[in-house]
Design a protein around this motif. Structure first.
Motif, PDB file in Angstrom:
ATOM      1  N   MET A  46      25.017  37.469  41.398  1.00 15.75           N
ATOM      2  CA  MET A  46      26.322  37.059  41.893  1.00 15.75           C
ATOM      3  C   MET A  46      26.497  37.650  43.294  1.00 15.75           C
ATOM      4  N   LYS A  47      26.963  36.856  44.191  1.00 16.78           N
ATOM      5  CA  LYS A  47      27.140  37.316  45.567  1.00 16.78           C
ATOM      6  C   LYS A  47      28.393  38.179  45.671  1.00 16.78           C
ATOM      7  N   ALA A  48      28.430  39.001  46.707  1.00 10.24           N
ATOM      8  CA  ALA A  48      29.529  39.956  46.869  1.00 10.24           C
ATOM      9  C   ALA A  48      30.857  39.250  47.118  1.00 10.24           C
ATOM     10  N   ASN A  49      30.860  38.154  47.872  1.00  9.65           N
ATOM     11  CA  ASN A  49      32.125  37.467  48.126  1.00  9.65           C
ATOM     12  C   ASN A  49      32.672  36.809  46.857  1.00  9.65           C
ATOM     13  N   ALA A  50      31.796  36.340  45.981  1.00 11.01           N
ATOM     14  CA  ALA A  50      32.246  35.801  44.693  1.00 11.01           C
ATOM     15  C   ALA A  50      32.809  36.918  43.822  1.00 11.01           C
ATOM     16  N   ALA A  51      32.196  38.096  43.871  1.00 14.52           N
ATOM     17  CA  ALA A  51      32.690  39.238  43.097  1.00 14.52           C
ATOM     18  C   ALA A  51      34.073  39.663  43.577  1.00 14.52           C
ATOM     19  N   ILE A  52      34.289  39.618  44.888  1.00 15.61           N
ATOM     20  CA  ILE A  52      35.614  39.949  45.425  1.00 15.61           C
ATOM     21  C   ILE A  52      36.642  38.944  44.927  1.00 15.61           C
ATOM     22  N   CYS A  53      36.280  37.662  44.908  1.00 18.42           N
ATOM     23  CA  CYS A  53      37.193  36.629  44.402  1.00 18.42           C
ATOM     24  C   CYS A  53      37.505  36.818  42.923  1.00 18.42           C
ATOM     25  N   PHE A  54      36.496  37.163  42.123  1.00 17.28           N
ATOM     26  CA  PHE A  54      36.725  37.425  40.691  1.00 17.28           C
ATOM     27  C   PHE A  54      37.673  38.606  40.517  1.00 17.28           C
ATOM     28  N   PHE A  55      37.426  39.670  41.257  1.00 14.06           N
ATOM     29  CA  PHE A  55      38.253  40.860  41.149  1.00 14.06           C
ATOM     30  C   PHE A  55      39.699  40.548  41.527  1.00 14.06           C
ATOM     31  N   LEU A  56      39.893  39.879  42.653  1.00 16.92           N
ATOM     32  CA  LEU A  56      41.248  39.560  43.097  1.00 16.92           C
ATOM     33  C   LEU A  56      41.946  38.573  42.164  1.00 16.92           C
ATOM     34  N   ALA A  57      41.208  37.599  41.633  1.00 15.23           N
ATOM     35  CA  ALA A  57      41.806  36.638  40.704  1.00 15.23           C
ATOM     36  C   ALA A  57      42.285  37.345  39.432  1.00 15.23           C
ATOM     37  N   GLY A  58      41.492  38.270  38.918  1.00 13.41           N
ATOM     38  CA  GLY A  58      41.906  39.018  37.730  1.00 13.41           C
ATOM     39  C   GLY A  58      43.141  39.855  37.991  1.00 13.41           C
ATOM     40  N   ILE A  59      43.197  40.508  39.158  1.00 15.71           N
ATOM     41  CA  ILE A  59      44.362  41.326  39.507  1.00 15.71           C
ATOM     42  C   ILE A  59      45.602  40.457  39.677  1.00 15.71           C
ATOM     43  N   ILE A  60      45.447  39.301  40.320  1.00 13.68           N
ATOM     44  CA  ILE A  60      46.591  38.413  40.531  1.00 13.68           C
ATOM     45  C   ILE A  60      47.154  37.920  39.207  1.00 13.68           C
ATOM     46  N   VAL A  61      46.283  37.539  38.276  1.00 13.80           N
ATOM     47  CA  VAL A  61      46.767  37.082  36.967  1.00 13.80           C
ATOM     48  C   VAL A  61      47.478  38.222  36.237  1.00 13.80           C
ATOM     49  N   LEU A  62      46.964  39.441  36.344  1.00 10.86           N
ATOM     50  CA  LEU A  62      47.649  40.591  35.746  1.00 10.86           C
ATOM     51  C   LEU A  62      49.042  40.769  36.328  1.00 10.86           C
ATOM     52  N   LEU A  63      49.161  40.660  37.652  1.00 16.33           N
ATOM     53  CA  LEU A  63      50.460  40.835  38.299  1.00 16.33           C
ATOM     54  C   LEU A  63      51.430  39.710  37.941  1.00 16.33           C
ATOM     55  N   VAL A  64      50.936  38.492  37.836  1.00 19.47           N
ATOM     56  CA  VAL A  64      51.807  37.362  37.469  1.00 19.47           C
ATOM     57  C   VAL A  64      52.295  37.538  36.036  1.00 19.47           C
ATOM     58  N   ASN A  65      51.418  37.956  35.128  1.00 23.53           N
ATOM     59  CA  ASN A  65      51.827  38.196  33.743  1.00 23.53           C
ATOM     60  C   ASN A  65      52.858  39.311  33.661  1.00 23.53           C
TER      61      ASN A  65
END
Length: 70
Positions: A46-65
């Motif tokens: 997995m490339k580093a930019n995809a990992a950053i997107c996964f990390f940020l997407a997970g955090i955003i969903v946590l904050l929205v919940n």
């Protein structure tokens, strides 16, 4: 438990898993740990930019919940 509570709980758990996966891949890139970059040696990493997107997407969903629960 109602179905909406089940979906919220599932969303919470999956967002933590996605954020953790992204974080572990970033640690793999920083420390050059191949096991964290790819599951098997024959698979592409997995490339580093995809990992950053996964990390940020997970955090955003946590904050929205969290915001919707208040």
């Amino acid at each position: 438990m109602s179905i909406t509570q089940n979906f919220k709980k599932g969303s919470f758990i999956l967002s933590i898993i996605v954020a953790l996966a992204g974080f572990l891949v970033l640690i793999g890139w920083i420390g050059n740990i191949y096991l964290f970059k790819s599951i098997f040696r024959d698979w592409n990493s997995m490339k580093a930019n995809a990992a950053i997107c996964f990390f940020l997407a997970g955090i955003i969903v946590l904050l929205v919940n969290r915001k919707q629960n208040n």
